[in-house]
Structure formats: C-alpha cells, structure tokens
Design a protein around this motif. Structure first.
Motif, PDB file in Angstrom:
ATOM      1  N   TYR A  73       0.121   0.354  -7.797  1.00  0.00           N
ATOM      2  CA  TYR A  73      -1.016   0.785  -8.615  1.00  0.00           C
ATOM      3  C   TYR A  73      -0.502   1.748  -9.667  1.00  0.00           C
ATOM      4  N   VAL A  74      -0.739   1.420 -10.943  1.00  0.00           N
ATOM      5  CA  VAL A  74      -0.311   2.297 -12.030  1.00  0.00           C
ATOM      6  C   VAL A  74      -1.510   2.684 -12.892  1.00  0.00           C
ATOM      7  N   LYS A  75      -1.436   3.863 -13.451  1.00  0.00           N
ATOM      8  CA  LYS A  75      -2.570   4.467 -14.150  1.00  0.00           C
ATOM      9  C   LYS A  75      -2.397   4.469 -15.656  1.00  0.00           C
ATOM     10  N   GLY A  76      -3.465   4.059 -16.354  1.00  0.00           N
ATOM     11  CA  GLY A  76      -3.592   4.219 -17.793  1.00  0.00           C
ATOM     12  C   GLY A  76      -2.440   3.707 -18.630  1.00  0.00           C
ATOM     13  N   GLU A  77      -2.393   4.194 -19.860  1.00  0.00           N
ATOM     14  CA  GLU A  77      -1.384   3.743 -20.825  1.00  0.00           C
ATOM     15  C   GLU A  77       0.035   4.099 -20.408  1.00  0.00           C
ATOM     16  N   ALA A  78       0.204   5.205 -19.696  1.00  0.00           N
ATOM     17  CA  ALA A  78       1.543   5.622 -19.257  1.00  0.00           C
ATOM     18  C   ALA A  78       2.100   4.663 -18.215  1.00  0.00           C
ATOM     19  N   LYS A  79       1.222   3.974 -17.506  1.00  0.00           N
ATOM     20  CA  LYS A  79       1.601   3.011 -16.466  1.00  0.00           C
ATOM     21  C   LYS A  79       2.544   3.632 -15.443  1.00  0.00           C
TER      22      LYS A  79
ATOM     23  N   THR B 138       1.851  -5.752   5.034  1.00  0.00           N
ATOM     24  CA  THR B 138       2.877  -5.392   6.009  1.00  0.00           C
ATOM     25  C   THR B 138       3.226  -3.912   5.963  1.00  0.00           C
ATOM     26  N   LYS B 139       2.937  -3.272   4.826  1.00  0.00           N
ATOM     27  CA  LYS B 139       3.182  -1.836   4.692  1.00  0.00           C
ATOM     28  C   LYS B 139       2.290  -1.319   3.573  1.00  0.00           C
ATOM     29  N   LEU B 140       1.705  -0.162   3.813  1.00  0.00           N
ATOM     30  CA  LEU B 140       0.823   0.439   2.816  1.00  0.00           C
ATOM     31  C   LEU B 140       1.330   1.836   2.497  1.00  0.00           C
ATOM     32  N   GLY B 141       1.755   2.018   1.253  1.00  0.00           N
ATOM     33  CA  GLY B 141       2.266   3.311   0.818  1.00  0.00           C
ATOM     34  C   GLY B 141       1.252   4.058  -0.028  1.00  0.00           C
ATOM     35  N   ARG B 142       1.704   5.143  -0.621  1.00  0.00           N
ATOM     36  CA  ARG B 142       0.832   5.959  -1.470  1.00  0.00           C
ATOM     37  C   ARG B 142       0.360   5.172  -2.684  1.00  0.00           C
ATOM     38  N   SER B 143       1.310   4.526  -3.382  1.00  0.00           N
ATOM     39  CA  SER B 143       0.963   3.780  -4.590  1.00  0.00           C
ATOM     40  C   SER B 143       1.370   2.308  -4.513  1.00  0.00           C
ATOM     41  N   SER B 144       1.960   1.900  -3.392  1.00  0.00           N
ATOM     42  CA  SER B 144       2.414   0.516  -3.257  1.00  0.00           C
ATOM     43  C   SER B 144       1.812  -0.142  -2.025  1.00  0.00           C
ATOM     44  N   VAL B 145       1.802  -1.461  -2.075  1.00  0.00           N
ATOM     45  CA  VAL B 145       1.387  -2.243  -0.913  1.00  0.00           C
ATOM     46  C   VAL B 145       2.360  -3.416  -0.794  1.00  0.00           C
ATOM     47  N   HIS B 146       2.857  -3.620   0.414  1.00  0.00           N
ATOM     48  CA  HIS B 146       3.762  -4.728   0.696  1.00  0.00           C
ATOM     49  C   HIS B 146       2.915  -5.866   1.267  1.00  0.00           C
ATOM     50  N   LEU B 147       3.014  -7.018   0.633  1.00  0.00           N
ATOM     51  CA  LEU B 147       2.205  -8.171   1.025  1.00  0.00           C
ATOM     52  C   LEU B 147       3.086  -9.292   1.552  1.00  0.00           C
ATOM     53  N   GLU B 148       2.545 -10.034   2.498  1.00  0.00           N
ATOM     54  CA  GLU B 148       3.206 -11.246   2.970  1.00  0.00           C
ATOM     55  C   GLU B 148       2.232 -12.400   2.801  1.00  0.00           C
ATOM     56  N   HIS B 149       2.659 -13.394   2.038  1.00  0.00           N
ATOM     57  CA  HIS B 149       1.897 -14.622   1.859  1.00  0.00           C
ATOM     58  C   HIS B 149       2.623 -15.731   2.607  1.00  0.00           C
TER      59      HIS B 149
ATOM     60  N   TRP C 249      -3.305   4.888  -4.583  1.00  0.00           N
ATOM     61  CA  TRP C 249      -4.383   3.899  -4.584  1.00  0.00           C
ATOM     62  C   TRP C 249      -5.719   4.630  -4.535  1.00  0.00           C
ATOM     63  N   PRO C 250      -6.718   4.147  -5.256  1.00  0.00           N
ATOM     64  CA  PRO C 250      -8.064   4.709  -5.080  1.00  0.00           C
ATOM     65  C   PRO C 250      -8.468   4.584  -3.605  1.00  0.00           C
ATOM     66  N   GLN C 251      -9.093   5.599  -3.064  1.00  0.00           N
ATOM     67  CA  GLN C 251      -9.438   5.634  -1.643  1.00  0.00           C
ATOM     68  C   GLN C 251     -10.216   4.400  -1.182  1.00  0.00           C
ATOM     69  N   ALA C 252     -11.175   3.943  -1.968  1.00  0.00           N
ATOM     70  CA  ALA C 252     -11.992   2.789  -1.560  1.00  0.00           C
ATOM     71  C   ALA C 252     -11.132   1.534  -1.391  1.00  0.00           C
ATOM     72  N   ILE C 253     -10.164   1.351  -2.290  1.00  0.00           N
ATOM     73  CA  ILE C 253      -9.276   0.182  -2.209  1.00  0.00           C
ATOM     74  C   ILE C 253      -8.336   0.331  -1.017  1.00  0.00           C
ATOM     75  N   LYS C 254      -7.745   1.516  -0.863  1.00  0.00           N
ATOM     76  CA  LYS C 254      -6.790   1.737   0.223  1.00  0.00           C
ATOM     77  C   LYS C 254      -7.455   1.544   1.585  1.00  0.00           C
ATOM     78  N   LYS C 255      -8.671   2.001   1.715  1.00  0.00           N
ATOM     79  CA  LYS C 255      -9.398   1.853   2.983  1.00  0.00           C
ATOM     80  C   LYS C 255      -9.570   0.372   3.332  1.00  0.00           C
ATOM     81  N   GLN C 256      -9.897  -0.443   2.350  1.00  0.00           N
ATOM     82  CA  GLN C 256     -10.050  -1.885   2.581  1.00  0.00           C
ATOM     83  C   GLN C 256      -8.713  -2.546   2.882  1.00  0.00           C
ATOM     84  N   MET C 257      -7.638  -2.092   2.221  1.00  0.00           N
ATOM     85  CA  MET C 257      -6.305  -2.645   2.485  1.00  0.00           C
ATOM     86  C   MET C 257      -5.893  -2.430   3.933  1.00  0.00           C
TER      87      MET C 257
END
Length: 140
Positions: free
Chosen positions: A111-117, A82-93, A122-130
């Motif tokens: 989407y969070v990165k590494g140990e720091a979380k 329903t909404k796609l942000g820089r690091s978040s995605v809003h989903l409706e099930h 989002w990685p471009q390939a994933i965001k494009k598919q979203m």
C-alpha cells in the motif's frame, strides 16, 4: 478463509496452439486480486487508485507453472494471505482445473500513499478484512 473466482479460458488468453500464454495468467491473477479487494475488503481499485490517489502495486511476483491450461478450461483461482505486514501483504494464488493444479503464484502487494508513492500502513478497515484470509499454519 479463501477467496475463489472461476475464470473460463477464452481465445484472448491463448497462443495459436490453444494453450494459455503465460503473461495472460498474470492478467487473471490481477483480476482475482482486484475482485478480492472490492468484494471482500470493501476497497475497489477505483477507490484506492482514482478517488484516493493511492496505489497497491505488486512489489514481487513468483509463479510455478505446473500444467498447461487450454481454451475452454474452467480455472478455479483461490487467493489466501500468507503474511500480513504493516504496508505489505503476501498473497498465494492457486489455479486448478477439475482438481488438477495448474499454477501456484506468490506475490507481495504494497500500500503506497499519494503522489510520493511511499509505503504506508494499510488502512485499518482493509487490514482487518485481510486478516480473515490469513492462511493458518499447520501440517501440510
């Protein structure tokens, strides 16, 4: 586009009365989301969480339980963005059985990165598919 997955309500999902125990819906929703990532986005949870050391936690979840589901029901789950942000995605099930709405779930996954979380883009390939699953706004 909508991602769909059918899940048969089994004994493990039910309380003693044979009705789906509400926390089990969250397991089903997570299963649908995980399969969407792997099958439609080309990024399995194993790749993200284990191989890359990143994560996609749920930051917010809201559910409306419309009607009970029972042992043996075939639940059709649909997932849309329903909404796609820089690091978040809003989903409706949505879960239906024989066309009858059983629940609506809205959640935010980040989407969070590494140990720091820390949230990162989002990685471009994933965001494009979203973007393919982004719900079009229009008349209800």
């Amino acid at each position: 586009m909508v991602f769909e997955r059918t899940i048969k309500v089994s004994f493990q999902h039910c309380d003693p009365a044979g009705i789906v125990f509400y926390p089990r819906y969250f397991e089903m929703i997570n299963q649908v989301t995980e399969e969407w990532f792997e099958q439609s986005l080309g990024a399995s949870y194993r790749d993200i969480h284990i191989d890359q050391g990143d994560a996609v936690p749920t930051a917010k979840i809201e559910t409306e339980f419309k009607k009970p589901s029972r042992l043996g029901d075939m639940l059709l789950f649909t997932l849309q963005v329903t909404k796609l942000g820089r690091s978040s995605v809003h989903l409706e099930h949505r879960a239906t059985c024989a066309g009858e709405l059983r629940l609506i779930n809205r959640s935010v996954v980040v989407y969070v990165k590494g140990e720091a979380k820390k949230p990162v883009s989002w990685p471009q390939a994933i965001k494009k598919q979203m973007e393919i699953f982004l719900k079009e706004e229009g008349p209800s």
